[in-house]
Design an enzyme around this catalytic site. Structure first.
Site, PDB file in Angstrom:
ATOM      1  CG  PHE A 464       3.718   8.629 -55.173  1.00  0.00           C
ATOM      2  CD1 PHE A 464       3.865   9.834 -55.840  1.00  0.00           C
ATOM      3  CD2 PHE A 464       3.689   7.468 -55.922  1.00  0.00           C
ATOM      4  CE1 PHE A 464       3.967   9.882 -57.215  1.00  0.00           C
ATOM      5  CE2 PHE A 464       3.790   7.498 -57.296  1.00  0.00           C
ATOM      6  CZ  PHE A 464       3.930   8.714 -57.955  1.00  0.00           C
ATOM      7  CG  HIS A 465       2.812   7.492 -48.088  1.00  0.00           C
ATOM      8  ND1 HIS A 465       2.049   6.807 -49.002  1.00  0.00           N
ATOM      9  CD2 HIS A 465       1.943   7.919 -47.118  1.00  0.00           C
ATOM     10  CE1 HIS A 465       0.788   6.787 -48.596  1.00  0.00           C
ATOM     11  NE2 HIS A 465       0.688   7.472 -47.469  1.00  0.00           N
ATOM     12  CD  GLU A 466      11.183   8.540 -47.595  1.00  0.00           C
ATOM     13  OE1 GLU A 466      12.123   9.261 -47.209  1.00  0.00           O
ATOM     14  OE2 GLU A 466      10.456   7.876 -46.810  1.00  0.00           O
TER      15      GLU A 466
END
Length: 539
Positions: A464-466
């Site tokens: 999700f960060h990516e």
């Protein structure tokens, strides 16, 4: 009269000091008898002396052992009850009494006590004491003064840097920083954001049908997989098809990720409640006290409240406050505007010039890259702290106050974290509770080892960060993914160092070093130069 014995005072018993000879006085000073404090007759008769006044008087005489002002000029008692008729000496004693909080009734209770409080024959050193800054006593002292000094120095240094920056570069903030004509081109992203509530409504319909047993459990699971997957792929496709601003794309991806996390919690919670209900009916499991009081009811109101509430974990009811404090909300909104403006000022005035004048950290000169990272670390840290304060403290508390949401533990004291593991457990409590509830413990219940469960949790976070960074930038370099997955070995290393040194200061300093220097500044430089290279090739 009797004065209690203490390390800095001398106990004297008697009703008149004028009858004591030098030998008696010397014997009394050396003997230092312990005696209970008694109240003079005239004060006791007035009824104004309390036990608190006794302790205050003892504090006065005790402190007089280290206060040279009491030893200034002391003479024999005069006829009028003053010390030798000297107003200066009496004023000195009264000043000490005023400093100790003694009232008018206590003033001059025993002026002769100061006469015997600090004789040359009285020992000045009575017990073993550590220096306040020694290693054994430093954490038992109050450092409020040093903290105030750090604040003053921080304000002075940063004020000088701001003035120097304005004198050197001028005002760099553009008129279109908040809104420009380019923002009008992002209307597809706005329409996508406004249509995201369709997915919670679809999940509600599926859960309603499941409650009525109109569809089987495998069909329910399949429909929810389709709904949740579409809720995250739909914004990704919209952003990739539109040439939107990076900030607009990041905002839409954050909303989409929040909707996905809430949908998973909603579906998983209802599935678990149905499973518990079936087990209870069969007599296979005895429900715990935390589940027996929660009715399994599918309500549109509860879903709507959950989708706007500052939490990622679904439940049918939440702790609620009584009313909304409108004045408090207004003050928090003012703070939110101020700190958001400060964050924008730092980005435009400091971070952008530093990044534009830098080279790719993995392709240029190593020393130059280290200098850019160190120079970028301070303003980047300020922006990150402002972001944390604006979102996790101000915005989430404003939202909780408007919705009367009671549980406002959105973060813990992560700044005191001794390891990387403690930081991830304390800095973002909504996500941490979601991970524990829907990833970590379900893995453990299915026999997954603890270490593997932790890696799975970090893997979900890395994905999700990516997505939140790579999709708005229209490039997939996996820097954010790698940065999050590197937290796993950092957890092991910092835990080992903490166990080895057994010192909270060492672990906390290692955490701040990794957090401020090796983490965010490096990722910022990497993404900026890759983004600029992509735009250059496109042009």
């Amino acid at each position: 009269m009797a004065i209690s014995d203490s390390p800095e005072t001398i106990g004297i018993t008697g009703t008149s000091t004028s009858s004591l000879t030098d030998s008696d006085l010397t014997h009394t000073l050396r003997r230092r008898p312990a005696a209970a404090t008694t109240v003079p007759r005239d004060v006791a008769d007035s009824g104004s002396k309390t036990e608190e006044d006794d302790s205050t008087l003892n504090d006065l005489v005790r402190d007089s052992g280290s206060d040279d002002s009491v030893t200034a000029k002391i003479c024999e008692p005069g006829d009028n009850g003053r010390i030798g008729g000297s107003e200066a000496s009496m004023d000195s004693v009264n000043a000490v009494q005023d400093n100790k909080g003694l009232g008018e009734n206590d003033r001059g209770v025993d002026p002769s006590a100061a006469k015997f409080a600090y004789r040359p024959s009285v020992p000045a050193h009575r017990r073993v004491k550590e220096s306040p800054l020694s290693s054994d006593a430093i954490f038992r002292q109050s450092h409020a003064g040093l903290f105030n000094l750090c604040i003053v120095v921080l304000v002075a240094v940063n004020s000088r840097l701001i003035i120097e920056n304005l004198m050197k570069y001028g005002w760099l903030i553009k008129t279109g920083f908040w809104f420009s004509s380019r923002s009008l081109r992002d209307w597809p992203l706005l329409m996508c954001c406004l249509t995201l509530p369709i997915f919670p409504l679809a999940a509600f319909v599926v859960e309603k049908l499941a409650l009525q047993k109109s569809i089987s459990e495998p069909v329910v699971v399949s429909l929810h997989i389709i709904i949740t997957t579409t809720s995250i792929l739909y914004p990704v496709l919209v952003i990739l098809r539109c040439d939107s601003a990076v900030l607009s794309g990041v905002t839409l991806m954050l909303f989409a990720c929040i909707v996905w996390l809430k949908l998973v919690s909603y579906v998983h919670t209802n599935y678990d409640m149905r499973a518990l209900g079936k087990s209870t009916e069969k007599g296979d499991a005895v429900p715990s006290s935390s589940n027996t009081d929660i009715p399994h009811d599918i309500s549109l109101n509860s879903l709507a409240y959950f989708m706007v509430a500052p939490t990622l974990c679904y439940q049918t009811s939440y702790p609620r406050t009584v009313c909304v404090r409108k004045g408090w909300v207004f003050r928090q909104l003012v703070k939110l505007i101020i700190f958001t403006g400060l964050m924008g000022f730092i980005v435009e005035q400091y971070i952008n010039p530093i990044v534009k004048n830098s080279q790719h950290p993995l392709k240029g000169n190593l020393l130059y890259a280290i200098e850019r990272v160190l120079k970028l670390s301070v303003p980047n840290l300020y922006v990150w702290l402002c972001m944390f304060y604006c979102f996790f403290h101000l915005w989430l508390n404003i939202l909780a106050e408007l919705l009367c949401f009671g549980d406002r533990e959105f973060y813990k004291d992560w700044w005191n974290a001794k390891t990387v593991e403690e930081y991830w457990r304390m800095w973002n409590m909504p996500v941490h509770k979601w991970m524990v509830r829907h990833i970590y413990f379900p893995c453990l219940r299915h026999g997954v080892p603890k270490g593997v469960a932790i890696v799975i949790a970090f893997l979900v976070s890395a994905v999700f960060h990516e997505l939140c960074i790579a999709v708005p930038c229209h490039m997939f370099k996996l820097w954010a993914f790698i940065g999050i997955m590197l937290q796993v070995p950092l957890v092991l290393i910092t835990n080992y160092l903490q166990d080895k040194f057994r010192n909270s200061m060492v672990g906390n300093m290692i955490f701040w070093f990794i957090f401020c220097i090796l983490g965010q500044p490096m990722c910022l430089l990497l993404y900026y130069h890759d983004l600029m290279n992509r735009k250059g090739k496109a042009e």
